[in-house]
Design an enzyme around this catalytic site. Structure first.
Site, mmCIF file in Angstrom:
data_model
loop_
_atom_site.group_PDB
_atom_site.id
_atom_site.type_symbol
_atom_site.label_atom_id
_atom_site.label_comp_id
_atom_site.label_asym_id
_atom_site.label_seq_id
_atom_site.Cartn_x
_atom_site.Cartn_y
_atom_site.Cartn_z
ATOM 1 N N PHE A 84 46.188 -17.398 -33.314
ATOM 2 C CA PHE A 84 46.717 -16.367 -32.417
ATOM 3 C C PHE A 84 47.815 -15.515 -33.046
ATOM 4 O O PHE A 84 48.088 -14.415 -32.570
ATOM 5 C CB PHE A 84 47.271 -17.023 -31.133
ATOM 6 C CG PHE A 84 48.651 -17.620 -31.306
ATOM 7 C CD1 PHE A 84 49.792 -16.826 -31.225
ATOM 8 C CD2 PHE A 84 48.819 -18.979 -31.567
ATOM 9 C CE1 PHE A 84 51.061 -17.373 -31.398
ATOM 10 C CE2 PHE A 84 50.074 -19.526 -31.748
ATOM 11 C CZ PHE A 84 51.196 -18.720 -31.667
ATOM 12 N N LYS A 87 35.229 -15.121 -35.231
ATOM 13 C CA LYS A 87 35.575 -15.771 -33.951
ATOM 14 C C LYS A 87 37.103 -15.744 -33.863
ATOM 15 O O LYS A 87 37.790 -16.584 -34.421
ATOM 16 C CB LYS A 87 35.038 -17.214 -33.948
ATOM 17 C CG LYS A 87 34.805 -17.835 -32.591
ATOM 18 C CD LYS A 87 36.034 -17.989 -31.733
ATOM 19 C CE LYS A 87 36.966 -19.083 -32.174
ATOM 20 N NZ LYS A 87 38.260 -19.042 -31.429
ATOM 21 N N ARG A 140 43.252 -16.623 -27.428
ATOM 22 C CA ARG A 140 44.494 -16.182 -26.773
ATOM 23 C C ARG A 140 44.787 -14.710 -27.053
ATOM 24 O O ARG A 140 45.533 -14.078 -26.325
ATOM 25 C CB ARG A 140 45.662 -17.070 -27.223
ATOM 26 C CG ARG A 140 45.642 -18.393 -26.471
ATOM 27 C CD ARG A 140 46.741 -19.301 -26.900
ATOM 28 N NE ARG A 140 46.321 -20.144 -28.016
ATOM 29 C CZ ARG A 140 47.109 -20.974 -28.656
ATOM 30 N NH1 ARG A 140 48.364 -21.065 -28.335
ATOM 31 N NH2 ARG A 140 46.646 -21.708 -29.637
ATOM 32 N N SER A 174 46.037 -24.525 -36.945
ATOM 33 C CA SER A 174 46.905 -25.695 -37.109
ATOM 34 C C SER A 174 46.240 -26.712 -38.045
ATOM 35 O O SER A 174 45.016 -26.714 -38.214
ATOM 36 C CB SER A 174 47.159 -26.323 -35.739
ATOM 37 O OG SER A 174 45.921 -26.590 -35.126
ATOM 38 N N CYS A 184 53.294 -18.716 -40.143
ATOM 39 C CA CYS A 184 53.081 -19.908 -40.968
ATOM 40 C C CYS A 184 53.981 -19.873 -42.198
ATOM 41 O O CYS A 184 54.089 -20.859 -42.908
ATOM 42 C CB CYS A 184 51.626 -20.027 -41.368
ATOM 43 S SG CYS A 184 51.144 -18.718 -42.470
ATOM 44 N N GLU A 188 56.034 -29.296 -37.164
ATOM 45 C CA GLU A 188 55.976 -27.831 -37.087
ATOM 46 C C GLU A 188 56.335 -27.421 -35.655
ATOM 47 O O GLU A 188 55.611 -27.748 -34.711
ATOM 48 C CB GLU A 188 54.566 -27.322 -37.430
ATOM 49 C CG GLU A 188 54.481 -25.811 -37.340
ATOM 50 C CD GLU A 188 53.104 -25.245 -37.716
ATOM 51 O OE1 GLU A 188 52.082 -25.842 -37.351
ATOM 52 O OE2 GLU A 188 53.083 -24.194 -38.386
HETATM 53 P P1 NAD Z 1 44.789 -23.474 -33.472
HETATM 54 O O1 NAD Z 1 44.487 -24.497 -34.493
HETATM 55 O O2 NAD Z 1 45.065 -23.929 -32.072
HETATM 56 O O3 NAD Z 1 43.555 -22.439 -33.334
HETATM 57 C C1 NAD Z 1 42.984 -21.824 -34.461
HETATM 58 C C2 NAD Z 1 41.503 -21.560 -34.185
HETATM 59 O O4 NAD Z 1 40.849 -22.812 -33.970
HETATM 60 C C3 NAD Z 1 41.258 -20.715 -32.936
HETATM 61 O O5 NAD Z 1 40.272 -19.761 -33.219
HETATM 62 C C4 NAD Z 1 40.792 -21.733 -31.890
HETATM 63 O O6 NAD Z 1 39.851 -21.190 -30.983
HETATM 64 C C5 NAD Z 1 40.152 -22.819 -32.718
HETATM 65 N N1 NAD Z 1 40.319 -24.151 -32.137
HETATM 66 C C6 NAD Z 1 41.394 -24.606 -31.426
HETATM 67 N N2 NAD Z 1 41.196 -25.886 -31.060
HETATM 68 C C7 NAD Z 1 39.981 -26.248 -31.538
HETATM 69 C C8 NAD Z 1 39.222 -27.461 -31.487
HETATM 70 N N3 NAD Z 1 39.684 -28.547 -30.858
HETATM 71 N N4 NAD Z 1 38.026 -27.479 -32.101
HETATM 72 C C9 NAD Z 1 37.543 -26.398 -32.734
HETATM 73 N N5 NAD Z 1 38.230 -25.227 -32.807
HETATM 74 C C10 NAD Z 1 39.428 -25.152 -32.229
HETATM 75 O O7 NAD Z 1 45.993 -22.580 -34.045
HETATM 76 P P2 NAD Z 1 46.859 -21.496 -33.287
HETATM 77 O O8 NAD Z 1 47.766 -22.180 -32.317
HETATM 78 O O9 NAD Z 1 45.995 -20.414 -32.803
HETATM 79 O O10 NAD Z 1 47.722 -20.922 -34.503
HETATM 80 C C11 NAD Z 1 48.932 -21.478 -34.936
HETATM 81 C C12 NAD Z 1 48.741 -22.405 -36.117
HETATM 82 O O11 NAD Z 1 48.102 -21.708 -37.180
HETATM 83 C C13 NAD Z 1 50.049 -22.903 -36.675
HETATM 84 O O12 NAD Z 1 49.915 -24.259 -36.998
HETATM 85 C C14 NAD Z 1 50.249 -22.062 -37.921
HETATM 86 O O13 NAD Z 1 51.061 -22.647 -38.919
HETATM 87 C C15 NAD Z 1 48.854 -21.911 -38.387
HETATM 88 N N6 NAD Z 1 48.703 -20.767 -39.266
HETATM 89 C C16 NAD Z 1 48.529 -21.007 -40.586
HETATM 90 C C17 NAD Z 1 48.428 -19.960 -41.470
HETATM 91 C C18 NAD Z 1 48.254 -20.210 -42.934
HETATM 92 O O14 NAD Z 1 48.024 -19.258 -43.660
HETATM 93 N N7 NAD Z 1 48.335 -21.428 -43.412
HETATM 94 C C19 NAD Z 1 48.492 -18.644 -41.007
HETATM 95 C C20 NAD Z 1 48.664 -18.436 -39.640
HETATM 96 C C21 NAD Z 1 48.765 -19.514 -38.771
#
Ligand code: NAD
Length: 499
Positions: free
Chosen positions: A161, A185, A189, A238, A293, A393
Site C-alpha cells: 500500500f 495486482k 487498500r 511485509s 521500507c 517493524e
Molecule cells: P502486505 O504484505 O500486507 O501486502 C502486500 C501485498 O500482499 C498486497 O498486494 C496484499 O494484497 C497481499 N497480501 C496480503 N496478505 C496476503 C496473504 N495472506 N496472502 C497472500 N497475499 C497477501 O504489505 P503492506 O502492508 O501492503 O505493505 C507494507 C509492508 O511492505 C511493510 O512491511 C514494508 O516494509 C514492506 N515494503 C517493503 C519494500 C521493500 O522494498 N522491501 C517496499 C515497500 C514496502
C-alpha cells in the site's frame, strides 16, 4: 487539473475495475472492500476482491498476447514506453493527487514517488541495448557460442500500500520491454492510482493483453501463485507474506523476487554534522508517516552524539506539521488504517514496558479539521537493544534511540537485525564511512543519507528477511529477472576448407 475535475474523475471511478485483454471489466465476485481516505476516513470508492477465475482470465489473455509481443522488436516495444512517459508527465499532478487521497502522504511525497516511477520507465527505454547477450567466436575450430536473452512469458506483479504509484514501476516497464506480458495486482487498500495508470497504459495503444490489472487480496495472490501459465512473480510487502509468496512460488516452479519488511538502523557518530543529520533523519523517520521500507527506525548514537542529537531530533519531531497531505503546509500525513494506528500506538506502549521513555509522544493527537488515522512523530529513548521494539517493524512515525560507546558496538547491533533493507551512517570521517560500508549487513547503504533509495538504474537491494530471491527489482537485475538465458553452440564447416 482543478478540484471539480478531480472530483468528477473520482466519481466516475468509485468502483475499481479490472483491465483484462484491453477491456475494463467487473470481476466475478460479490466481495468488495471500501477504499478509505486515511486523512478524513471518508470513502473514496470500492475495490473488488477478484477470484481465481479473474486471474485465470488475465493469465490466458496475457499468454495469448505473449505470442506476438515476444516477436515485436525491442525497438518497437519501447515506443509504447516513450508514450507512457509522456502521458505520466502530462497527468503528473492528477496522479499525485490520487496517491495522496488514498495513501495519505503529502503531495510533495506523492510527486517524489511518481518521479521515481517515471525514472524506471526512462531506464527501461534502453532495453534494446540492455537486453543484449554476448558471444564468443571459435570456442573450437569452426564453432561459435552465444548467449541470448529471451522473455519468460506471463509475469505477475503484487504490490503493497505504501507506494501505490512507484512500486509497480520497479517491475512493469522492464517486464514488458523485455517482451513479457504481465498482470498487476495492486494493494487492495490503494487501488485507485493503478486505475488511473492503466487508463494511461490504455492510451498508449499497447496490444491487447500485454498489460492486465486484477484487483484483489489473498485469493487473487494465491491464484497467481498456483497458476500454471504465470512464470514469474515480483512481490513487495511485509516479510511474512514475502516469505510465503517466495516459498509457494518456488514449490510451483516459478521464478520470484520478493521484497519484505525492514527495521532500518542509522548510526550517528560524534563527528557528524548534527544540524544536517537531524534534518535528514527527521525526513527519514517521519516522511510518509514512517511508512517507508527505507524509513530510519532506530538511531544509534555513539559517544557525545547522544546529547546533541537527542535534543535536536526531539525538537524536530515536535515541530513537524501533521495534517492532510493535500494541505501544502503539511509535512506529515496520517497512517493508512485505523488498525495501523492502533498497532503503532500499542507498540509505543509496549516499548515503555520494556524500559523505554517516550520522549516525544505522538499518540492520540488532535489534528484540527481532520479525524483520520493520525499518529504524530514519536521518539522513544533508551530502547532496549535486545527487546522486541528494537526488532519489530513499527511502520509508523516512531524513532527509537539507542546509545552505544563505539562504532564497533553500533555495527554489531546493526548486524544482529533479522532485516537488512537499509543501514545508514552519519559521520565526517572517511575511514568510519569505509568501515561501515564494508561491514554493515544490509543491501542498501547510506552514508550521510537518510533514505538510501537506489535510482532506477541500480538494483533495489535488500538482504536477510528483507528480501527473498536472487535478482532484485530495477536496473540490470530487472533485465536478468525478466529474461531467461539461452546458450547456443554452433558448428559450421570452416569457410576456408570449403573451397
Ligand atoms: P502486505 O504484505 O500486507 O501486502 C502486500 C501485498 O500482499 C498486497 O498486494 C496484499 O494484497 C497481499 N497480501 C496480503 N496478505 C496476503 C496473504 N495472506 N496472502 C497472500 N497475499 C497477501 O504489505 P503492506 O502492508 O501492503 O505493505 C507494507 C509492508 O511492505 C511493510 O512491511 C514494508 O516494509 C514492506 N515494503 C517493503 C519494500 C521493500 O522494498 N522491501 C517496499 C515497500 C514496502
Amino acid at each position: 487539473m482543478n478540484h471539480s475535475a478531480i472530483a468528477a474523475l473520482h466519481n466516475s471511478e468509485t468502483t475499481a475495475k479490472n483491465y483484462i485483454n484491453g477491456e475494463w471489466s467487473t470481476p466475478t465476485t460479490d466481495r468488495y472492500l471500501e477504499v478509505i481516505n486515511p486523512a478524513t476516513t471518508e470513502s473514496l470508492g470500492k475495490v473488488p476482491l477478484s477470484s481465481a477465475d479473474d486471474i485465470d482470465r488475465a493469465a490466458q489473455a496475457a499468454s495469448e498476447a505473449f505470442k506476438s509481443w515476444r516477436r515485436t522488436p525491442a525497438t518497437e516495444r519501447v515506443q509504447y514506453l516513450f508514450k507512457l512517459k509522456a502521458l505520466l508527465e502530462d497527468q503528473f499532478e492528477s496522479l499525485a493527487h490520487t496517491i495522496t487521497l488514498e495513501c495519505g502522504k503529502t503531495l510533495a511525497e506523492s510527486k517524489g514517488e511518481l518521479r521515481r516511477a517515471i525514472e524506471n520507465v526512462e531506464v527501461a527505454c534502453g532495453i534494446p541495448m540492455m537486453m543484449q547477450g554476448y558471444n564468443s567466436e571459435d570456442i573450437a575450430r569452426g564453432i561459435d557460442e552465444q548467449m541470448i536473452r529471451q522473455p519468460l512469458g506471463v509475469v505477475a506483479i503484487i504490490t503493497p500500500f505504501n507506494f501505490p504509484g512507484m512500486i509497480p514501476f520497479w517491475f512493469l516497464p522492464y517486464a514488458i520491454a523485455c517482451g513479457n506480458t504481465c498482470i498487476v495486482k495492486p494493494s487492495e487498500r490503494v487501488p485507485l492510482t493503478m486505475q488511473k495508470v492503466f487508463r494511461l497504459l490504455e492510451q498508449t495503444d499497447l496490444p491487447k493483453g500485454v498489460v492486465n490489472l486484477v484487483n484483489g487480496a489473498k485469493e487473487a495472490v494465491d491464484a497467481v501463485l498456483d497458476h500454471p501459465t504465470i512464470r514469474a512473480i515480483s512481490f513487495v510487502g511485509s516479510s511474512a507474506i514475502a516469505k510465503y509468496v517466495y516459498s509457494r512460488a518456488a514449490a510451483n516452479g516459478k521464478r520470484s523476487q520478493c521484497q519484505g519488511g525492514a527495521k532500518n538502523p542509522v548510526i550517528v557518530l560524534p563527528d557528524a554534522d548534527i544540524a544536517m543529520t537531524t534534518r535528514i533523519m527527521a525526513d527519514s523517520a517521519f516522511g510518509c508517516a514512517g511508512q517507508r521500507c527505507l524509513a530510519a527506525s532506530i538511531a544509534i548514537t555513539v559517544g557525545d552524539a547522544k546529547e546533541t542529537f537527542t535534543d535536536a531530533i526531539a525538537e524536530a519531531a515536535t515541530a513537524r506539521t501533521v495534517g492532510s497531505g493535500l494541505d501544502p503546509t503539511t509535512q506529515m500525513g496520517p497512517v493508512i488504517t485505523a488498525q495501523s494506528k492502533t498497532r503503532i500506538e500499542s507498540l509505543i506502549q509496549q516499548a515503555t514496558h520494556e524500559g523505554a521513555t517516550v520522549l516525544v509522544d505522538g499518540r492520540q493527537p488532535n489534528i484540527s479539521g481532520y479525524d483520520g488515522y493520525f499518529v504524530r512523530p514519536t521518539i522513544l529513548q533508551n530502547v532496549d537493544p535486545a527487546g522486541e521494539i528494537a526488532k519489530t517493524e513499527i511502520f509508523g512515525p516512531v524513532l527509537s534511540l539507542i546509545h552505544l560507546d563505539s562504532i564497533e558496538a553500533a555495527i554489531a547491533l546493526v548486524n544482529r537485525s533479522q532485516y537488512g533493507n537499509m543501514a545508514s551512517l552519519f559521520t565526517s570521517s572517511g575511514a568510519a564511512a569505509r568501515k561501515f560500508r564494508y561491514e554493515a549487513e544490509a543491501g542498501n547503504i547510506g552514508i550521510n543519507i537518510g533514505v538510501a533509495a537506489p535510482m532506477a538504474f541500480f538494483p533495489f537491494s535488500g538482504w536477510k528477511e528483507s528480501f527473498f530471491g536472487d535478482l532484485h527489482g530495477q536496473g540490470a537485475h530487472a533485465i536478468e529477472f525478466f529474461t531467461q538465458t539461452k546458450v547456443v553452440v554452433e558448428r559450421w564447416q570452416d569457410w576456408t576448407r570449403q573451397f
